[in-house]
Structure formats: structure tokens, C-alpha cells
Design a protein around this motif. Structure first.
Motif, PDB file in Angstrom:
ATOM      1  N   ASP A   1      -9.198   0.648  -3.415  1.00  0.00           N
ATOM      2  CA  ASP A   1      -9.692   1.823  -2.264  1.00  0.00           C
ATOM      3  C   ASP A   1     -10.742   1.209  -1.456  1.00  0.00           C
ATOM      4  OD1 ASP A   1      -8.523   4.311  -3.606  1.00  0.00           O
ATOM      5  OD2 ASP A   1      -9.418   3.811  -5.348  1.00  0.00           O
TER       6      ASP A   1
ATOM      7  N   ILE B   1      -4.511   5.424   2.872  1.00  0.00           N
ATOM      8  CA  ILE B   1      -3.883   4.691   2.062  1.00  0.00           C
ATOM      9  C   ILE B   1      -4.558   3.972   0.618  1.00  0.00           C
ATOM     10  CG2 ILE B   1      -2.292   4.304   4.033  1.00  0.00           C
ATOM     11  CD1 ILE B   1      -3.606   1.493   4.044  1.00  0.00           C
ATOM     12  N   VAL B   2      -3.732   3.685  -0.248  1.00  0.00           N
ATOM     13  CA  VAL B   2      -4.346   3.122  -1.352  1.00  0.00           C
ATOM     14  C   VAL B   2      -3.574   1.673  -1.393  1.00  0.00           C
ATOM     15  CG1 VAL B   2      -4.458   2.979  -3.947  1.00  0.00           C
ATOM     16  CG2 VAL B   2      -4.874   5.218  -2.653  1.00  0.00           C
ATOM     17  N   GLY B   3      -4.132   0.442  -1.511  1.00  0.00           N
ATOM     18  CA  GLY B   3      -3.826  -0.673  -1.724  1.00  0.00           C
ATOM     19  C   GLY B   3      -3.069  -0.828  -3.231  1.00  0.00           C
TER      20      GLY B   3
ATOM     21  N   ARG C   1      -1.979   7.722   0.292  1.00  0.00           N
ATOM     22  CA  ARG C   1      -3.002   8.246  -0.865  1.00  0.00           C
ATOM     23  C   ARG C   1      -2.366   9.520  -1.410  1.00  0.00           C
ATOM     24  NH1 ARG C   1      -7.727   6.930  -2.036  1.00  0.00           N
ATOM     25  NH2 ARG C   1      -8.166   5.311  -0.418  1.00  0.00           N
TER      26      ARG C   1
ATOM     27  N   VAL D   1      -3.416  -4.844   4.737  1.00  0.00           N
ATOM     28  CA  VAL D   1      -2.780  -4.399   5.932  1.00  0.00           C
ATOM     29  C   VAL D   1      -2.571  -5.381   6.935  1.00  0.00           C
ATOM     30  CG1 VAL D   1      -2.854  -2.678   7.738  1.00  0.00           C
ATOM     31  CG2 VAL D   1      -3.450  -1.903   5.440  1.00  0.00           C
TER      32      VAL D   1
ATOM     33  N   HIS E   1       0.911  -1.066   0.075  1.00  0.00           N
ATOM     34  CA  HIS E   1      -0.163  -0.076   0.065  1.00  0.00           C
ATOM     35  C   HIS E   1       0.893   1.286   0.052  1.00  0.00           C
ATOM     36  CE1 HIS E   1       0.644   0.687   4.261  1.00  0.00           C
ATOM     37  NE2 HIS E   1       0.356  -0.516   4.276  1.00  0.00           N
TER      38      HIS E   1
ATOM     39  N   LEU F   1      -8.778  -3.437   1.390  1.00  0.00           N
ATOM     40  CA  LEU F   1      -7.407  -2.914   1.697  1.00  0.00           C
ATOM     41  C   LEU F   1      -7.191  -3.123   3.367  1.00  0.00           C
ATOM     42  CD1 LEU F   1      -5.776  -0.629   1.318  1.00  0.00           C
ATOM     43  CD2 LEU F   1      -7.144   1.073   1.866  1.00  0.00           C
TER      44      LEU F   1
END
Length: 198
Positions: free
Chosen positions: A114, A155-157, A56, A123, A53, A119
Motif C-alpha cells: 500500500d 491499486i495495491v501492489g 484496490r 508500476v 498490482h 507501489l
């Protein structure tokens, strides 16, 4: 990556441990105006996919969306090789310094995540992987759910589907046995261990 035949490594059983070692990787893609876009990240892989990730706010998120493809670069054992390690130095002095190393490039299309549930799964997988060595591993479930939900918004995966896997292990395979013995003698333990499997 320049990869002469004597340094090429295709065995997944050798490449996968390099990719799964607990160290930072590099995620690269084509950026705006032809400028490469790069991020140093902890990444997790099973050999078929690479997941991680990004913040963002990281400009690479937009670059990845536009490029649609990326390369994840993993490194393994590495170290400087002095000409003094070579037995052939005493014979003819036609030796130069070099660097021995292991590298793996995983290339393919990327999907940006998203969706909060997916996501959170990324994590949790990353966390569980790195916490596994701890006597009392921390889990994403240990933090309050509203706190984690807030963190996930930042965050963005990234999921990279591996289409091309390129391995290189430059470990003195092009040297004589006497020269290799000298490099092994002087190498750090992790580099020496890698050399023994090349």
C-alpha cells in the motif's frame, strides 16, 4: 499441475523467458469459502519474486490478505496437435488429438503493498519492462506527479516470493522421432522453436 516426468522442466534458463514474456499471467489464491480467487494480470519476475498490482476494488485483494499465499501461472508457446501430424497415423491409426504447451507455476507467500513509494516503483518497473521495445518509451515520470499519485490510490501492489517453481513443457517428448517431425512441420513458429529445445 499434473506433470509426468518426461514433461517436467526445471532449467531456470528455460523457465525464466517463459515467465518474462510480454503476456498476461494468472494470479490465483484460496478465496472465501474455498472458492478460488483469480486475476489476469501483467506480472514481472526475476525468478525469485513476482510483482504486479491489482485494482484496490478487486475482491482478490482481500482474498490474498487472508490466504497469505498465491500461485502465479505463466504460459508459453502452445497449440493444437492434430492426429494428421503423426507419421504413426498411417501405420496403425491409434492416435488422438492433443495440445502442446509450456506452463510455469510460481508459488509462495505474498505481500500486499500500500506504500505509495514502493507501489510507484512496481508500476515504474512494469512500465519500463513493457515500454523497452518502443522507439520512444513512455515513463511514469512523463505524467504529472499529482495524476500518478491519484492513480496509485486505486491499486495495491503484490509481491510473491517464489518458494516453489514448477515447469511443464508438453512438447511431444513422448512421441517417436517421426511423429515429432510431423508435429514440428505443422506447428506454428513459436511452438516449433519451443519443441526444438525440449
Amino acid at each position: 499441475m499434473y506433470n509426468p516426468p518426461h514433461f517436467r522442466e526445471d532449467r531456470l534458463e528455460i523457465l525464466l523467458p517463459i515467465m518474462q514474456a510480454p503476456r498476461m499471467a494468472l494470479l490465483a489464491c484460496q478465496g472465501p469459502d474455498g472458492v478460488p480467487s483469480l486475476s489476469h494480470l501483467p506480472l514481472l519476475t526475476d525468478g525469485a519474486t513476482v510483482v504486479g498490482h491489482l485494482a484496490r476494488a478487486n475482491g482478490q485483494v482481500a482474498a490474498l490478505r487472508a490466504a497469505g499465499r498465491a500461485v502465479a501461472v505463466f504460459t508459453g508457446a502452445e497449440g493444437y496437435v492434430s492426429p494428421n501430424s503423426y507419421a504413426s497415423k498411417a501405420e496403425h491409426h491409434r492416435v488422438v488429438p492433443t495440445w502442446n504447451y509450456e506452463a510455469v507455476h510460481a508459488e509462495g507467500p505474498v505481500e500486499l503493498i500500500d506504500d505509495a513509494e514502493r507501489l510507484r516503483g512496481i508500476v515504474a518497473r512494469l512500465t519500463d519492462h513493457h515500454e523497452a521495445r518502443s522507439a520512444a518509451p513512455w515513463s511514469v515520470d512523463d505524467a504529472p506527479a499529482p495524476f500518478i499519485a491519484g492513480q496509485l490510490k486505486g491499486i495495491v501492489g503484490v509481491v510473491l516470493r517464489v518458494e516453489v517453481l514448477t515447469g511443464k513443457r508438453k512438447l511431444s517428448q513422448n512421441r517417436t522421432e517421426a511423429d515429432r517431425a510431423g508435429v514440428l512441420r505443422d506447428a506454428a513458429p513459436d511452438l516449433a522453436a519451443a519443441m526444438r529445445t525440449a
